[in-house]
Design a protein around this motif. Structure first.
Motif, PDB file in Angstrom:
ATOM      1  N   PHE A 216      20.526  32.984  41.455  1.00 42.07           N
ATOM      2  CA  PHE A 216      19.282  32.362  41.029  1.00 42.07           C
ATOM      3  C   PHE A 216      18.549  31.789  42.249  1.00 42.07           C
ATOM      4  N   PRO A 217      17.216  31.862  42.255  1.00 44.65           N
ATOM      5  CA  PRO A 217      16.452  31.345  43.389  1.00 44.65           C
ATOM      6  C   PRO A 217      16.825  29.896  43.711  1.00 44.65           C
ATOM      7  N   GLY A 218      17.160  29.650  44.986  1.00 44.86           N
ATOM      8  CA  GLY A 218      17.518  28.311  45.431  1.00 44.86           C
ATOM      9  C   GLY A 218      18.903  27.860  45.028  1.00 44.86           C
ATOM     10  N   GLN A 219      19.712  28.763  44.435  1.00 47.49           N
ATOM     11  CA  GLN A 219      21.031  28.347  43.944  1.00 47.49           C
ATOM     12  C   GLN A 219      22.164  29.217  44.490  1.00 47.49           C
ATOM     13  N   ARG A 220      22.008  29.753  45.679  1.00 47.40           N
ATOM     14  CA  ARG A 220      23.085  30.590  46.201  1.00 47.40           C
ATOM     15  C   ARG A 220      24.401  29.820  46.315  1.00 47.40           C
ATOM     16  N   GLU A 221      24.314  28.521  46.617  1.00 49.99           N
ATOM     17  CA  GLU A 221      25.537  27.727  46.758  1.00 49.99           C
ATOM     18  C   GLU A 221      26.290  27.590  45.440  1.00 49.99           C
ATOM     19  N   ARG A 222      25.619  27.836  44.305  1.00 52.93           N
ATOM     20  CA  ARG A 222      26.290  27.800  42.995  1.00 52.93           C
ATOM     21  C   ARG A 222      27.019  29.098  42.692  1.00 52.93           C
ATOM     22  N   GLY A 223      26.844  30.096  43.544  1.00 60.35           N
ATOM     23  CA  GLY A 223      27.497  31.370  43.318  1.00 60.35           C
ATOM     24  C   GLY A 223      26.587  32.356  42.614  1.00 60.35           C
ATOM     25  N   PRO A 224      27.073  33.569  42.397  1.00 57.67           N
ATOM     26  CA  PRO A 224      26.223  34.607  41.802  1.00 57.67           C
ATOM     27  C   PRO A 224      25.909  34.323  40.346  1.00 57.67           C
ATOM     28  N   ALA A 225      24.795  34.935  39.893  1.00 60.82           N
ATOM     29  CA  ALA A 225      24.408  34.840  38.484  1.00 60.82           C
ATOM     30  C   ALA A 225      24.306  36.210  37.840  1.00 60.82           C
ATOM     31  N   MET A 226      24.479  37.268  38.626  1.00 60.67           N
ATOM     32  CA  MET A 226      24.505  38.630  38.083  1.00 60.67           C
ATOM     33  C   MET A 226      25.270  39.515  39.044  1.00 60.67           C
ATOM     34  N   SER A 227      25.955  40.507  38.501  1.00 56.98           N
ATOM     35  CA  SER A 227      26.681  41.456  39.339  1.00 56.98           C
ATOM     36  C   SER A 227      26.548  42.859  38.768  1.00 56.98           C
ATOM     37  N   PHE A 228      26.394  43.811  39.679  1.00 55.94           N
ATOM     38  CA  PHE A 228      26.364  45.236  39.356  1.00 55.94           C
ATOM     39  C   PHE A 228      27.718  45.806  39.778  1.00 55.94           C
ATOM     40  N   LEU A 243      28.845  48.911  34.798  1.00 54.65           N
ATOM     41  CA  LEU A 243      28.663  47.684  34.018  1.00 54.65           C
ATOM     42  C   LEU A 243      27.857  46.724  34.872  1.00 54.65           C
ATOM     43  N   ALA A 244      26.873  46.061  34.282  1.00 49.88           N
ATOM     44  CA  ALA A 244      26.208  44.939  34.929  1.00 49.88           C
ATOM     45  C   ALA A 244      26.394  43.725  34.035  1.00 49.88           C
ATOM     46  N   LEU A 245      26.656  42.598  34.672  1.00 50.43           N
ATOM     47  CA  LEU A 245      26.968  41.373  33.946  1.00 50.43           C
ATOM     48  C   LEU A 245      26.084  40.252  34.473  1.00 50.43           C
ATOM     49  N   ALA A 246      25.441  39.502  33.560  1.00 50.32           N
ATOM     50  CA  ALA A 246      24.516  38.445  33.950  1.00 50.32           C
ATOM     51  C   ALA A 246      24.874  37.143  33.244  1.00 50.32           C
ATOM     52  N   LEU A 247      24.671  36.026  33.952  1.00 54.92           N
ATOM     53  CA  LEU A 247      24.815  34.705  33.344  1.00 54.92           C
ATOM     54  C   LEU A 247      23.590  34.418  32.488  1.00 54.92           C
ATOM     55  N   GLY A 248      23.803  33.895  31.291  1.00 57.00           N
ATOM     56  CA  GLY A 248      22.683  33.565  30.421  1.00 57.00           C
ATOM     57  C   GLY A 248      23.110  32.679  29.276  1.00 57.00           C
TER      58      GLY A 248
END
Length: 380
Positions: A216-228, A243-248
Protein backbone atom coordinates in the motif's frame (compact mmCIF):
# COMPACT_ATOMS: atom_id res chain seq x y z
CA UNK A 1 16.44 -37.90 -5.82
CA UNK A 2 18.03 -34.65 -4.62
CA UNK A 3 16.44 -31.49 -5.99
CA UNK A 4 18.78 -29.47 -8.21
CA UNK A 5 19.25 -25.99 -6.78
CA UNK A 6 19.40 -23.34 -9.51
CA UNK A 7 21.12 -20.05 -8.66
CA UNK A 8 18.56 -17.27 -8.29
CA UNK A 9 18.67 -14.09 -10.28
CA UNK A 10 17.76 -10.51 -9.47
CA UNK A 11 14.34 -10.45 -11.10
CA UNK A 12 14.42 -6.69 -11.45
CA UNK A 13 17.58 -5.96 -13.35
CA UNK A 14 16.42 -4.90 -16.82
CA UNK A 15 13.08 -6.63 -16.20
CA UNK A 16 10.89 -4.74 -13.72
CA UNK A 17 10.38 -1.07 -13.04
CA UNK A 18 10.87 -1.49 -9.29
CA UNK A 19 13.74 -2.88 -7.25
CA UNK A 20 13.63 -6.14 -5.35
CA UNK A 21 13.25 -6.83 -1.65
CA UNK A 22 14.89 -4.83 1.08
CA UNK A 23 16.65 -6.45 4.02
CA UNK A 24 14.29 -8.50 6.18
CA UNK A 25 11.33 -8.47 3.80
CA UNK A 26 9.32 -11.54 2.86
CA UNK A 27 11.37 -13.94 0.71
CA UNK A 28 8.38 -15.00 -1.38
CA UNK A 29 9.06 -18.73 -1.05
CA UNK A 30 9.12 -21.57 1.45
CA UNK A 31 12.30 -23.38 2.44
CA UNK A 32 10.64 -26.79 2.79
CA UNK A 33 7.17 -27.01 1.19
CA UNK A 34 5.04 -30.12 1.59
CA UNK A 35 4.69 -30.59 -2.20
CA UNK A 36 5.12 -28.47 -5.32
CA UNK A 37 1.98 -28.17 -7.42
CA UNK A 38 2.32 -28.02 -11.21
CA UNK A 39 -0.60 -25.76 -12.22
CA UNK A 40 -4.13 -24.64 -11.53
CA UNK A 41 -6.66 -27.28 -12.62
CA UNK A 42 -10.14 -25.76 -12.43
CA UNK A 43 -12.47 -23.39 -10.53
CA UNK A 44 -15.85 -24.27 -9.04
CA UNK A 45 -18.94 -22.04 -8.78
CA UNK A 46 -22.60 -22.44 -7.95
CA UNK A 47 -25.14 -20.63 -10.13
CA UNK A 48 -28.94 -20.48 -9.88
CA UNK A 49 -29.46 -20.34 -13.66
CA UNK A 50 -27.22 -22.66 -15.66
CA UNK A 51 -28.89 -21.79 -18.97
CA UNK A 52 -28.03 -18.12 -18.52
CA UNK A 53 -24.52 -19.10 -17.40
CA UNK A 54 -24.05 -21.24 -20.49
CA UNK A 55 -25.16 -18.45 -22.82
CA UNK A 56 -22.51 -16.14 -21.38
CA UNK A 57 -19.89 -18.92 -21.35
CA UNK A 58 -20.38 -19.56 -25.06
CA UNK A 59 -20.20 -15.84 -25.85
CA UNK A 60 -17.04 -15.57 -23.74
CA UNK A 61 -15.45 -18.40 -25.72
CA UNK A 62 -15.69 -21.55 -23.59
CA UNK A 63 -16.44 -24.97 -24.98
CA UNK A 64 -18.95 -27.22 -23.23
CA UNK A 65 -17.50 -30.45 -21.88
CA UNK A 66 -20.57 -31.64 -19.93
CA UNK A 67 -24.12 -30.42 -19.51
CA UNK A 68 -26.85 -31.86 -17.35
CA UNK A 69 -29.66 -30.25 -15.31
CA UNK A 70 -27.44 -29.85 -12.23
CA UNK A 71 -23.93 -29.32 -13.60
CA UNK A 72 -22.09 -27.59 -16.43
CA UNK A 73 -18.40 -28.14 -17.26
CA UNK A 74 -16.62 -25.47 -19.31
CA UNK A 75 -13.42 -26.22 -21.18
CA UNK A 76 -10.72 -24.53 -23.20
CA UNK A 77 -9.15 -25.72 -26.43
CA UNK A 78 -6.08 -27.27 -24.76
CA UNK A 79 -6.12 -30.90 -23.71
CA UNK A 80 -6.91 -31.57 -20.06
CA UNK A 81 -9.80 -31.50 -17.60
CA UNK A 82 -12.51 -28.79 -17.70
CA UNK A 83 -11.33 -25.41 -16.45
CA UNK A 84 -14.61 -24.33 -14.81
CA UNK A 85 -17.24 -26.46 -13.07
CA UNK A 86 -20.64 -24.83 -12.50
CA UNK A 87 -23.23 -26.47 -10.25
CA UNK A 88 -26.82 -25.43 -9.78
CA UNK A 89 -27.36 -23.70 -6.44
CA UNK A 90 -29.64 -21.15 -4.77
CA UNK A 91 -27.21 -18.25 -5.32
CA UNK A 92 -24.08 -17.37 -7.24
CA UNK A 93 -21.07 -18.35 -5.16
CA UNK A 94 -17.40 -19.09 -5.68
CA UNK A 95 -17.02 -22.64 -4.38
CA UNK A 96 -13.25 -23.12 -4.55
CA UNK A 97 -10.28 -23.98 -6.73
CA UNK A 98 -8.40 -27.11 -7.69
CA UNK A 99 -4.63 -27.27 -8.09
CA UNK A 100 -2.90 -29.96 -10.15
CA UNK A 101 -0.25 -31.98 -8.38
CA UNK A 102 2.78 -33.18 -10.32
CA UNK A 103 1.59 -36.79 -9.87
CA UNK A 104 -0.60 -39.00 -7.69
CA UNK A 105 2.28 -39.66 -5.29
CA UNK A 106 2.20 -35.97 -4.30
CA UNK A 107 -1.52 -36.21 -3.57
CA UNK A 108 -0.83 -39.16 -1.27
CA UNK A 109 2.04 -37.29 0.38
CA UNK A 110 -0.17 -34.27 0.98
CA UNK A 111 -2.90 -36.46 2.48
CA UNK A 112 -0.34 -38.06 4.81
CA UNK A 113 1.06 -34.70 5.95
CA UNK A 114 -2.31 -32.98 6.46
CA UNK A 115 -4.40 -35.91 7.69
CA UNK A 116 -6.99 -35.28 4.98
CA UNK A 117 -8.51 -38.34 3.29
CA UNK A 118 -7.72 -39.22 -0.30
CA UNK A 119 -10.89 -38.80 -2.37
CA UNK A 120 -11.74 -40.60 -5.57
CA UNK A 121 -13.21 -37.90 -7.79
CA UNK A 122 -16.39 -38.38 -9.88
CA UNK A 123 -15.84 -40.66 -12.86
CA UNK A 124 -16.62 -37.89 -15.34
CA UNK A 125 -13.43 -36.14 -14.14
CA UNK A 126 -11.43 -39.11 -12.88
CA UNK A 127 -8.38 -39.35 -10.68
CA UNK A 128 -7.89 -38.65 -7.00
CA UNK A 129 -7.75 -35.56 -4.84
CA UNK A 130 -7.38 -34.14 -1.36
CA UNK A 131 -9.81 -31.52 -0.07
CA UNK A 132 -8.27 -28.76 2.06
CA UNK A 133 -9.36 -25.30 3.17
CA UNK A 134 -7.02 -22.31 3.13
CA UNK A 135 -6.80 -20.05 6.22
CA UNK A 136 -9.27 -17.61 4.64
CA UNK A 137 -11.89 -20.34 4.27
CA UNK A 138 -11.52 -21.02 0.52
CA UNK A 139 -11.92 -24.71 -0.40
CA UNK A 140 -8.80 -25.99 -2.21
CA UNK A 141 -8.61 -29.39 -3.89
CA UNK A 142 -5.28 -30.87 -4.96
CA UNK A 143 -5.81 -33.38 -7.76
CA UNK A 144 -4.00 -35.76 -10.08
CA UNK A 145 -4.81 -38.48 -12.62
CA UNK A 146 -7.77 -36.75 -14.28
CA UNK A 147 -9.18 -37.82 -17.63
CA UNK A 148 -7.77 -35.65 -20.38
CA UNK A 149 -10.26 -34.06 -22.75
CA UNK A 150 -8.76 -34.07 -26.26
CA UNK A 151 -7.43 -30.81 -27.63
CA UNK A 152 -9.70 -28.79 -29.90
CA UNK A 153 -8.72 -26.50 -32.79
CA UNK A 154 -7.29 -23.21 -31.55
CA UNK A 155 -8.06 -19.75 -32.85
CA UNK A 156 -4.99 -19.01 -34.97
CA UNK A 157 -3.11 -15.75 -34.30
CA UNK A 158 -3.15 -13.19 -37.08
CA UNK A 159 -0.07 -12.94 -39.29
CA UNK A 160 1.54 -9.61 -38.36
CA UNK A 161 3.79 -7.21 -40.23
CA UNK A 162 5.80 -5.96 -37.24
CA UNK A 163 8.78 -3.64 -37.24
CA UNK A 164 10.87 -4.15 -40.35
CA UNK A 165 9.69 -7.73 -40.80
CA UNK A 166 7.12 -8.45 -43.51
CA UNK A 167 5.23 -11.69 -43.05
CA UNK A 168 1.92 -10.80 -44.73
CA UNK A 169 2.02 -9.96 -48.45
CA UNK A 170 -0.98 -9.58 -50.77
CA UNK A 171 -3.25 -10.41 -47.85
CA UNK A 172 -5.36 -8.44 -45.35
CA UNK A 173 -6.25 -8.70 -41.66
CA UNK A 174 -9.97 -9.21 -41.06
CA UNK A 175 -10.50 -10.88 -37.66
CA UNK A 176 -14.13 -12.01 -37.45
CA UNK A 177 -16.35 -10.82 -34.62
CA UNK A 178 -16.76 -14.20 -32.99
CA UNK A 179 -16.17 -15.40 -29.42
CA UNK A 180 -12.49 -15.35 -28.48
CA UNK A 181 -11.82 -19.06 -28.06
CA UNK A 182 -10.63 -19.73 -24.51
CA UNK A 183 -7.50 -21.86 -24.54
CA UNK A 184 -7.14 -22.50 -20.81
CA UNK A 185 -7.59 -21.20 -17.29
CA UNK A 186 -4.65 -18.96 -16.39
CA UNK A 187 -5.17 -17.71 -12.84
CA UNK A 188 -7.54 -16.75 -10.05
CA UNK A 189 -7.34 -13.68 -7.81
CA UNK A 190 -8.58 -13.88 -4.21
CA UNK A 191 -8.91 -11.38 -1.37
CA UNK A 192 -8.16 -12.24 2.26
CA UNK A 193 -8.51 -10.49 5.60
CA UNK A 194 -5.59 -12.61 6.87
CA UNK A 195 -3.36 -12.12 3.85
CA UNK A 196 0.09 -13.01 5.24
CA UNK A 197 -1.16 -16.17 6.95
CA UNK A 198 -2.95 -17.27 3.79
CA UNK A 199 0.03 -16.41 1.57
CA UNK A 200 2.40 -18.45 3.74
CA UNK A 201 -0.01 -21.40 3.68
CA UNK A 202 0.07 -21.55 -0.13
CA UNK A 203 3.86 -21.26 -0.18
CA UNK A 204 4.45 -23.82 2.60
CA UNK A 205 1.84 -26.33 1.46
CA UNK A 206 2.15 -26.17 -2.33
CA UNK A 207 5.67 -24.85 -2.95
CA UNK A 208 4.39 -21.82 -4.86
CA UNK A 209 6.70 -18.81 -5.20
CA UNK A 210 6.03 -15.08 -5.42
CA UNK A 211 6.75 -13.26 -8.67
CA UNK A 212 5.80 -9.76 -7.45
CA UNK A 213 4.74 -8.09 -4.21
CA UNK A 214 2.69 -4.89 -4.03
CA UNK A 215 2.51 -2.70 -0.92
CA UNK A 216 0.00 0.00 0.00
CA UNK A 217 1.25 3.53 -0.75
CA UNK A 218 3.38 4.78 2.15
CA UNK A 219 3.13 1.44 3.97
CA UNK A 220 6.04 -0.64 2.73
CA UNK A 221 7.24 -1.07 6.32
CA UNK A 222 3.93 -2.87 7.07
CA UNK A 223 4.80 -5.51 4.50
CA UNK A 224 3.11 -6.52 1.27
CA UNK A 225 -0.61 -6.18 0.60
CA UNK A 226 -0.77 -8.24 -2.60
CA UNK A 227 1.26 -11.01 -4.18
CA UNK A 228 1.35 -12.60 -7.62
CA UNK A 229 2.23 -16.26 -7.10
CA UNK A 230 3.50 -18.82 -9.61
CA UNK A 231 4.13 -22.55 -9.52
CA UNK A 232 7.68 -23.76 -8.99
CA UNK A 233 8.51 -26.17 -11.80
CA UNK A 234 12.25 -25.67 -11.61
CA UNK A 235 13.78 -24.64 -14.92
CA UNK A 236 10.46 -25.08 -16.76
CA UNK A 237 8.89 -21.61 -17.23
CA UNK A 238 5.44 -21.12 -15.74
CA UNK A 239 2.86 -18.32 -15.78
CA UNK A 240 3.88 -15.18 -13.88
CA UNK A 241 0.96 -15.92 -11.60
CA UNK A 242 -1.39 -18.85 -11.17
CA UNK A 243 -2.82 -17.32 -8.00
CA UNK A 244 -2.89 -13.69 -6.89
CA UNK A 245 -3.74 -12.86 -3.31
CA UNK A 246 -4.68 -9.43 -1.93
CA UNK A 247 -5.33 -8.02 1.54
CA UNK A 248 -8.84 -6.63 1.87
CA UNK A 249 -11.94 -6.30 4.05
CA UNK A 250 -13.52 -9.63 3.01
CA UNK A 251 -12.46 -13.16 2.14
CA UNK A 252 -13.70 -13.48 -1.42
CA UNK A 253 -13.19 -14.19 -5.11
CA UNK A 254 -12.05 -11.17 -7.15
CA UNK A 255 -11.63 -12.49 -10.69
CA UNK A 256 -10.36 -15.33 -12.85
CA UNK A 257 -8.47 -15.14 -16.15
CA UNK A 258 -8.60 -17.22 -19.33
CA UNK A 259 -6.03 -17.19 -22.11
CA UNK A 260 -6.89 -16.44 -25.75
CA UNK A 261 -4.61 -16.52 -28.79
CA UNK A 262 -3.72 -12.87 -29.40
CA UNK A 263 -4.79 -9.23 -29.26
CA UNK A 264 -7.08 -9.54 -32.31
CA UNK A 265 -8.94 -12.47 -30.78
CA UNK A 266 -9.26 -10.60 -27.49
CA UNK A 267 -10.49 -7.37 -29.13
CA UNK A 268 -12.84 -8.94 -31.66
CA UNK A 269 -14.19 -11.25 -28.96
CA UNK A 270 -14.85 -8.18 -26.84
CA UNK A 271 -16.85 -6.62 -29.66
CA UNK A 272 -18.88 -9.83 -29.86
CA UNK A 273 -19.63 -9.67 -26.12
CA UNK A 274 -20.50 -5.96 -26.28
CA UNK A 275 -22.92 -6.49 -29.18
CA UNK A 276 -24.77 -9.03 -27.05
CA UNK A 277 -25.24 -6.61 -24.18
CA UNK A 278 -22.61 -7.89 -21.75
CA UNK A 279 -20.76 -5.42 -19.53
CA UNK A 280 -17.08 -4.65 -20.00
CA UNK A 281 -15.55 -3.82 -16.63
CA UNK A 282 -12.11 -2.60 -17.78
CA UNK A 283 -9.95 -2.87 -20.89
CA UNK A 284 -8.35 -3.24 -23.28
CA UNK A 285 -4.84 -2.68 -21.89
CA UNK A 286 -1.54 -4.28 -20.88
CA UNK A 287 -0.70 -5.02 -17.26
CA UNK A 288 2.62 -4.28 -15.58
CA UNK A 289 2.98 -7.27 -13.25
CA UNK A 290 2.68 -10.22 -15.66
CA UNK A 291 2.59 -8.01 -18.80
CA UNK A 292 -0.67 -9.58 -20.03
CA UNK A 293 -2.93 -7.96 -22.54
CA UNK A 294 -6.24 -7.82 -20.66
CA UNK A 295 -9.97 -7.30 -21.09
CA UNK A 296 -12.33 -7.68 -18.09
CA UNK A 297 -16.04 -8.54 -18.24
CA UNK A 298 -18.90 -9.09 -15.80
CA UNK A 299 -20.89 -12.27 -16.18
CA UNK A 300 -24.70 -12.03 -15.76
CA UNK A 301 -24.34 -12.67 -12.02
CA UNK A 302 -21.78 -9.89 -11.56
CA UNK A 303 -18.66 -12.07 -11.31
CA UNK A 304 -15.51 -10.66 -12.94
CA UNK A 305 -13.72 -12.68 -15.64
CA UNK A 306 -10.76 -11.76 -17.84
CA UNK A 307 -9.56 -12.55 -21.33
CA UNK A 308 -5.77 -12.34 -21.49
CA UNK A 309 -2.97 -12.96 -24.00
CA UNK A 310 0.82 -12.67 -24.17
CA UNK A 311 1.65 -13.07 -20.46
CA UNK A 312 5.09 -13.41 -18.88
CA UNK A 313 6.51 -16.80 -17.94
CA UNK A 314 9.29 -17.21 -15.33
CA UNK A 315 11.40 -20.14 -14.17
CA UNK A 316 12.29 -20.55 -10.49
CA UNK A 317 15.46 -18.41 -10.57
CA UNK A 318 13.75 -15.01 -10.45
CA UNK A 319 13.32 -13.31 -7.09
CA UNK A 320 10.13 -11.31 -6.39
CA UNK A 321 9.80 -7.67 -7.28
CA UNK A 322 8.32 -4.97 -5.04
CA UNK A 323 6.17 -2.07 -6.21
CA UNK A 324 3.54 0.28 -4.74
CA UNK A 325 -0.08 -0.85 -5.10
CA UNK A 326 -1.77 1.91 -7.11
CA UNK A 327 -4.64 2.03 -9.56
CA UNK A 328 -2.47 3.80 -12.13
CA UNK A 329 0.22 1.14 -11.65
CA UNK A 330 -2.03 -1.72 -12.76
CA UNK A 331 -1.46 -1.09 -16.48
CA UNK A 332 1.30 0.06 -18.81
CA UNK A 333 -1.28 1.41 -21.26
CA UNK A 334 -5.02 1.38 -21.70
CA UNK A 335 -7.90 3.30 -20.15
CA UNK A 336 -7.72 4.16 -16.43
CA UNK A 337 -8.89 1.42 -14.10
CA UNK A 338 -12.64 1.81 -13.75
CA UNK A 339 -14.62 2.17 -10.53
CA UNK A 340 -16.36 -1.07 -11.45
CA UNK A 341 -13.06 -2.96 -11.68
CA UNK A 342 -11.85 -1.45 -8.39
CA UNK A 343 -15.18 -2.31 -6.69
CA UNK A 344 -15.69 1.41 -6.09
CA UNK A 345 -18.88 1.75 -8.15
CA UNK A 346 -22.23 2.66 -6.57
CA UNK A 347 -23.30 -0.94 -7.21
CA UNK A 348 -20.60 -2.20 -4.84
CA UNK A 349 -20.59 0.66 -2.31
CA UNK A 350 -22.98 -0.78 0.29
CA UNK A 351 -21.30 -4.18 0.26
CA UNK A 352 -17.84 -2.60 0.53
CA UNK A 353 -18.79 -0.40 3.50
CA UNK A 354 -20.40 -3.35 5.29
CA UNK A 355 -17.34 -5.51 4.68
CA UNK A 356 -14.96 -2.80 5.89
CA UNK A 357 -16.88 -2.23 9.12
CA UNK A 358 -17.02 -5.96 9.81
CA UNK A 359 -13.31 -6.38 9.08
CA UNK A 360 -12.32 -3.51 11.38
CA UNK A 361 -14.23 -5.15 14.22
CA UNK A 362 -12.72 -8.57 13.54
CA UNK A 363 -9.47 -10.23 14.58
CA UNK A 364 -7.51 -10.02 11.33
CA UNK A 365 -4.83 -8.02 9.48
CA UNK A 366 -7.24 -5.40 8.13
CA UNK A 367 -6.93 -2.56 10.66
CA UNK A 368 -7.63 1.16 10.31
CA UNK A 369 -4.13 1.83 8.95
CA UNK A 370 -4.63 -0.81 6.26
CA UNK A 371 -8.05 0.66 5.40
CA UNK A 372 -6.38 4.04 4.80
CA UNK A 373 -3.82 2.29 2.56
CA UNK A 374 -6.54 0.52 0.58
CA UNK A 375 -8.46 3.75 0.04
CA UNK A 376 -5.29 5.34 -1.32
CA UNK A 377 -4.99 2.60 -3.96
CA UNK A 378 -8.06 3.69 -5.92
CA UNK A 379 -7.01 7.36 -5.77
CA UNK A 380 -3.36 6.85 -6.70
Amino acid sequence: MARVVTPRQDGHKDLHSERGAERGEHSGRSQNPTIRVADIAWLEFTKPDLMRAEAFARAFGFGIALRDPQELHLRGTTAGPPCVILRRGPRTRFAGLALRAADEVDVLRLADKTGAPVLRLPEVIGGIGVQLTDPSGTPVKVVAGQHELPAQPEQQPQVINAGSGVARVNATVRPPRVPARVQRLGHVVLQSTIYVQTLNWYLDTFGMIVSDFLFFPGQRERGPAMSFIRCDRGSTPTDHHTLALALGPADRYIHSAYEVSDLDALAAGGEYLKERGYQRSWGIGRHIQGSQLFDYWRDPDGFLVEHFADGDVFDNTLEPGWAPFTASGLAQWGPPATKDFLDASPRAARHQVTSMLAALRGDNEFDLNRLVGLLKVAAS
